[in-house]
Motif scaffolding. Structure first.
Motif, short mmCIF file in Angstrom:
data_model
loop_
_atom_site.label_atom_id
_atom_site.label_comp_id
_atom_site.label_asym_id
_atom_site.label_seq_id
_atom_site.Cartn_x
_atom_site.Cartn_y
_atom_site.Cartn_z
N ALA A 1 11.65 10.29 -4.65
CA ALA A 1 11.42 9.03 -3.95
C ALA A 1 10.00 8.53 -4.18
O ALA A 1 9.74 7.33 -4.12
CB ALA A 1 11.69 9.21 -2.46
N ASP A 2 9.06 9.44 -4.45
CA ASP A 2 7.67 9.05 -4.64
C ASP A 2 7.49 8.16 -5.87
O ASP A 2 6.50 7.44 -5.98
CB ASP A 2 6.80 10.30 -4.77
CG ASP A 2 5.34 10.01 -4.47
OD1 ASP A 2 5.07 9.53 -3.35
OD2 ASP A 2 4.50 10.24 -5.34
N GLU A 3 8.46 8.19 -6.79
CA GLU A 3 8.37 7.36 -7.99
C GLU A 3 8.51 5.88 -7.66
O GLU A 3 8.17 5.02 -8.49
CB GLU A 3 9.41 7.80 -9.01
CG GLU A 3 9.16 9.22 -9.53
CD GLU A 3 10.11 9.60 -10.65
OE1 GLU A 3 10.42 8.74 -11.49
OE2 GLU A 3 10.56 10.76 -10.67
N LEU A 4 9.03 5.58 -6.47
CA LEU A 4 9.11 4.18 -6.04
C LEU A 4 7.74 3.61 -5.71
O LEU A 4 7.54 2.39 -5.72
CB LEU A 4 10.04 4.09 -4.83
CG LEU A 4 10.33 2.72 -4.23
CD1 LEU A 4 10.96 1.78 -5.25
CD2 LEU A 4 11.22 2.85 -3.01
N ARG A 5 6.78 4.49 -5.45
CA ARG A 5 5.45 4.04 -5.00
C ARG A 5 4.82 3.07 -6.01
O ARG A 5 4.22 2.06 -5.62
CB ARG A 5 4.55 5.25 -4.79
CG ARG A 5 3.26 4.95 -4.05
CD ARG A 5 2.41 6.21 -3.88
NE ARG A 5 3.14 7.29 -3.26
CZ ARG A 5 3.26 7.44 -1.95
NH1 ARG A 5 2.70 6.57 -1.14
NH2 ARG A 5 3.92 8.48 -1.46
N GLY A 6 4.93 3.38 -7.29
CA GLY A 6 4.31 2.54 -8.30
C GLY A 6 4.98 1.19 -8.48
O GLY A 6 4.39 0.27 -9.05
N LEU A 7 6.23 1.04 -7.98
CA LEU A 7 6.96 -0.22 -8.11
C LEU A 7 6.79 -1.12 -6.90
O LEU A 7 6.95 -2.35 -7.00
CB LEU A 7 8.46 0.07 -8.29
CG LEU A 7 8.86 0.96 -9.47
CD1 LEU A 7 10.34 1.32 -9.37
CD2 LEU A 7 8.57 0.26 -10.79
N LEU B 1 6.20 5.07 2.26
CA LEU B 1 5.51 4.27 1.26
C LEU B 1 5.09 2.95 1.89
O LEU B 1 5.83 2.38 2.71
CB LEU B 1 6.43 3.97 0.07
CG LEU B 1 7.14 5.15 -0.60
CD1 LEU B 1 8.17 4.63 -1.60
CD2 LEU B 1 6.14 6.05 -1.29
N THR B 2 3.94 2.43 1.51
CA THR B 2 3.49 1.13 2.00
C THR B 2 2.85 0.33 0.86
O THR B 2 2.40 0.90 -0.14
CB THR B 2 2.47 1.26 3.14
OG1 THR B 2 1.31 1.94 2.64
CG2 THR B 2 3.03 2.02 4.32
N ALA B 3 2.81 -0.98 1.06
CA ALA B 3 2.11 -1.86 0.12
C ALA B 3 1.74 -3.14 0.86
O ALA B 3 2.43 -3.55 1.80
CB ALA B 3 2.98 -2.18 -1.08
N GLY B 4 0.64 -3.75 0.44
CA GLY B 4 0.27 -5.05 0.96
C GLY B 4 -0.45 -5.01 2.29
O GLY B 4 -0.99 -3.98 2.70
N VAL B 5 -0.42 -6.17 2.98
CA VAL B 5 -1.21 -6.36 4.19
C VAL B 5 -0.34 -6.77 5.36
O VAL B 5 0.73 -7.35 5.20
CB VAL B 5 -2.31 -7.43 3.96
CG1 VAL B 5 -3.29 -6.96 2.89
CG2 VAL B 5 -1.70 -8.78 3.58
N SER B 6 -0.84 -6.46 6.55
CA SER B 6 -0.10 -6.83 7.76
C SER B 6 -0.26 -8.31 8.08
O SER B 6 0.57 -8.89 8.78
CB SER B 6 -0.58 -5.99 8.95
OG SER B 6 -1.96 -6.17 9.16
N ALA C 1 7.20 -12.40 -2.66
CA ALA C 1 6.30 -13.10 -1.74
C ALA C 1 6.31 -12.45 -0.36
O ALA C 1 6.32 -13.12 0.67
CB ALA C 1 6.65 -14.58 -1.65
N VAL C 2 6.28 -11.14 -0.34
CA VAL C 2 6.20 -10.37 0.90
C VAL C 2 4.77 -9.85 1.04
O VAL C 2 4.32 -9.03 0.23
CB VAL C 2 7.19 -9.18 0.89
CG1 VAL C 2 6.94 -8.26 2.07
CG2 VAL C 2 8.63 -9.70 0.91
N PRO C 3 4.02 -10.30 2.05
CA PRO C 3 2.63 -9.84 2.19
C PRO C 3 2.51 -8.34 2.40
O PRO C 3 1.62 -7.69 1.85
CB PRO C 3 2.13 -10.62 3.40
CG PRO C 3 2.99 -11.83 3.45
CD PRO C 3 4.35 -11.37 3.01
N GLY C 4 3.42 -7.76 3.24
CA GLY C 4 3.31 -6.34 3.54
C GLY C 4 4.66 -5.69 3.73
O GLY C 4 5.60 -6.32 4.23
N VAL C 5 4.77 -4.41 3.33
CA VAL C 5 6.04 -3.70 3.42
C VAL C 5 5.77 -2.23 3.74
O VAL C 5 4.79 -1.65 3.28
CB VAL C 5 6.84 -3.83 2.10
CG1 VAL C 5 6.04 -3.35 0.90
CG2 VAL C 5 8.17 -3.07 2.18
#
Length: 442
Positions: free
Chosen positions: A3-9, A35-40, A18-22
Motif C-alpha cells: 500500500a505504501d507504493e500509493l504514496r508517490g501517486l 497516507l496524506t497529501a496537500g493542505v487542509s 483539484a483536491v487541496p488535501g487528502v
C-alpha cells in the motif's frame, strides 16, 4: 505490491482532481497504512497529517444505524415495530406512513417521505427533536416500503429514535456506546470540539481553482445523517470493527447490517441496514461515503472476502473522482482483483429521456447538445459557497442505463418507467427522482 507504493501517486492524483488535501487509510490483511497529501486549507497552507479531522459526511449514517441496533440488542427497540410506538409525538404528512414506518424502513431508505431537506434548528441538545417536529411538512413521495430512494431525513428520524429510547442526546449515546469502546478518540460531532484540533476546511470550485468555503455545510440536527468529523486513523478503527467485530455489537447483528435487505437505486446495487452494496467484478463490496455540500467528500469501502478496507477523506468536490480512483487502485493492486472493463456505448434516440428529474433540493437535468447527451446535478441552496457541479457528458450503456462518457465501467443512472412504459423517474446518486412536468415525454 505494498500500500505504501500509493504514496508517490497521491499528490499528483490530488492535484489532477483539484483536491487541496487528502488523507487515506488502508487496512489489508492485518497491516495498516496512512497516507496524506496537500493542505487542509488553501488559505493557511497547513499540511494535512494523519491527525487532521475531515467531515466524513454520510458514512455517519452507519454510526446512526449501529447505535439503533445496539438498542435492539439491548431489547428496548425493535427493528420491525412501528416507530410511532416509541415516538408518540411523531407527526408525518401521511397518516398511513405514520402508523407503519419502522426502523428497518428508515435504515434501508424506504420510508417514502422526502429525503433531501435542510432543517437548521440550532446547536442545542433539542436540535434533533425540533427538526423531527417539522416532519409533517415532508411530502410522502412513495408508499412506505415500496421504493428505495436515499433519504437523509430518515436517518434524522432514526437518530431521534435513539435519543428517545436511550434518554441521551444522540451524540452522547454514540460517544459512550460506539466511539469510546472502539477507542475512536479523534471523532467528534460538535464544531467546538473540532475547532480546537487540526482540521480540514471545505473548498468550493471557482474558475481559478479551489477556494475556502466559509461555512460548515451541516447543522446539529444533521448529525445522524452526516455530521461526524473523523481522521483516517479513526476510520480504520471503524473498519476493523466492521471486518472483524468487537465490543459494540454481536457478530450476528454486525453481519446482518452488511447483508442485502433490498435492491437499491443506482449507482447503488443493494442496501443493507445503512450499508450500501456493490460488486467489483465477482467480489462483494460493502461501502458508504459522504458528500457535505460538495465541500468535503469521502469514501469508505470494505471488501470483506479480501480483508481489505479503504477510507479516503478529501476537502473539495474533486474527491468524487479521487476517492474512487484510490479505492480501485487498492482493489486491483493490493487485493489483485481484475480491472473493471468499460462498457460500449449504445446508440439510443434521446427524445423521451430529456428533462428534469427532481427529489427535494436535488435535481438532475438531462439535455442534448450537438448530438450528445449531457447531465447536470442541480443543487437548490441559498449559499453562494454551495454551487452546482458542472455538467458532464453521458452515454447509454444498456436499456435505460446511463454512464459518464469518461467512465463507462459502472452505470451511474437508470430511467424508470411507469405501467404504460413511459419514463417517469430517474435513479441517480441513490435517489429515485420524479420527472418534472414540462419535460419531453417522447
Amino acid at each position: 505490491m505494498s500500500a505504501d507504493e500509493l504514496r508517490g501517486l497521491l499528490g499528483d492524483w490530488a492535484r489532477e482532481a483539484a483536491v487541496p488535501g487528502v488523507s487515506v487509510g488502508i487496512a489489508y490483511r492485518g497491516e495498516e497504512t496512512l497516507l496524506t497529501a496537500g493542505v487542509s486549507s488553501v488559505d493557511t497552507q497547513l499540511p494535512v497529517d494523519d491527525d487532521t479531522l475531515f467531515m466524513i459526511g454520510s458514512t455517519s449514517k452507519t454510526f446512526a444505524a449501529t447505535a439503533a441496533l445496539v438498542l435492539v440488542e439491548d431489547g428496548v427497540l425493535e427493528l420491525d415495530a412501528p416507530i410511532a410506538g416509541y415516538l408518540p409525538e411523531l407527526r408525518l404528512s401521511d397518516p398511513v406512513a405514520r402508523e407503519t414506518v419502522t426502523l428497518r424502513h428508515l435504515l434501508t431508505h424506504s420510508s417514502g417521505f422526502l429525503g433531501d431537506i435542510e432543517v437548521d434548528t440550532g446547536w442545542g441538545d433539542d436540535a434533533l427533536a425540533r427538526a423531527v417536529r417539522k416532519f409533517d411538512e415532508l411530502p410522502q413521495i412513495f408508499p412506505v416500503g415500496e421504493v428505495f430512494s436515499y433519504c437523509n431525513a430518515g436517518f434524522l428520524l432514526a437518530g431521534r429514535l435513539v435519543e428517545a429510547v436511550s434518554g441521551l442526546p444522540y451524540e452522547e449515546f454514540v460517544r459512550t456506546r460506539l466511539l469510546a469502546p472502539l477507542e475512536m478518540t479523534d471523532s467528534f460531532f460538535q464544531p467546538w470540539e473540532v475547532l480546537t484540533r487540526r482540521h480540514a476546511v471545505g473548498h468550493a470550485m471557482r474558475e481559478d481553482g479551489p477556494a475556502v468555503a466559509h461555512l460548515v455545510g451541516l447543522s446539529r440536527s444533521d448529525a445522524p445523517a452526516g455530521g461526524l468529523w473523523s481522521t483516517a486513523r479513526d476510520q480504520l478503527k471503524w473498519a476493523r470493527f466492521q471486518l472483524s467485530g468487537g465490543k459494540v455489537l454481536s457478530d450476528e447483528t454486525r453481519k446482518l447490517m452488511q447483508a442485502a435487505q433490498r435492491p437499491a437505486a443506482l449507482a447503488i446495487e443493494e442496501v443493507g441496514l445503512s450499508w450500501l452494496r456493490q460488486r467489483h467484478g465477482g467480489t462483494q463490496l460493502v461501502r458508504h461515503g459522504g458528500n457535505v455540500s460538495n465541500l468535503q467528500l469521502s469514501e469508505f469501502q470494505l471488501a470483506p472476502s479480501e480483508d481489505l478496507a479503504v477510507t479516503v477523506l478529501t476537502n473539495s468536490v474533486g474527491g468524487s473522482a479521487l476517492g474512487p480512483r484510490i479505492v480501485d487502485w487498492c482493489l486491483e493492486h493490493l487485493a489483485g482483483l481484475p480491472s473493471l472493463e468499460s462498457a460500449p456505448a449504445v446508440a439510443v434516440e434521446p427524445g423521451e429521456f430529456l428533462g428534469k428529474f427532481e427529489t427535494g433540493a436535488l435535481a438532475l437535468e438531462v439535455t442534448e447538445r450537438d448530438g450528445s447527451l449531457w447531465a447536470q446535478m442541480l443543487l437548490d441552496s441559498d449559499s453562494s459557497d454551495i454551487v452546482s457541479p458542472p455538467p458532464f457528458e453521458v452515454v447509454f450503456v444498456g436499456e435505460d442505463l446511463l454512464a459518464r462518457a469518461t467512465d463507462t465501467r459502472r452505470p451511474s443512472a437508470r430511467f424508470r418507467r411507469d405501467g404504460h412504459g413511459r419514463v417517469d423517474a430517474l435513479e441517480f446518486g441513490g435517489r429515485t427522482a420524479l420527472r418534472l412536468p414540462g419535460g419531453n415525454h417522447g
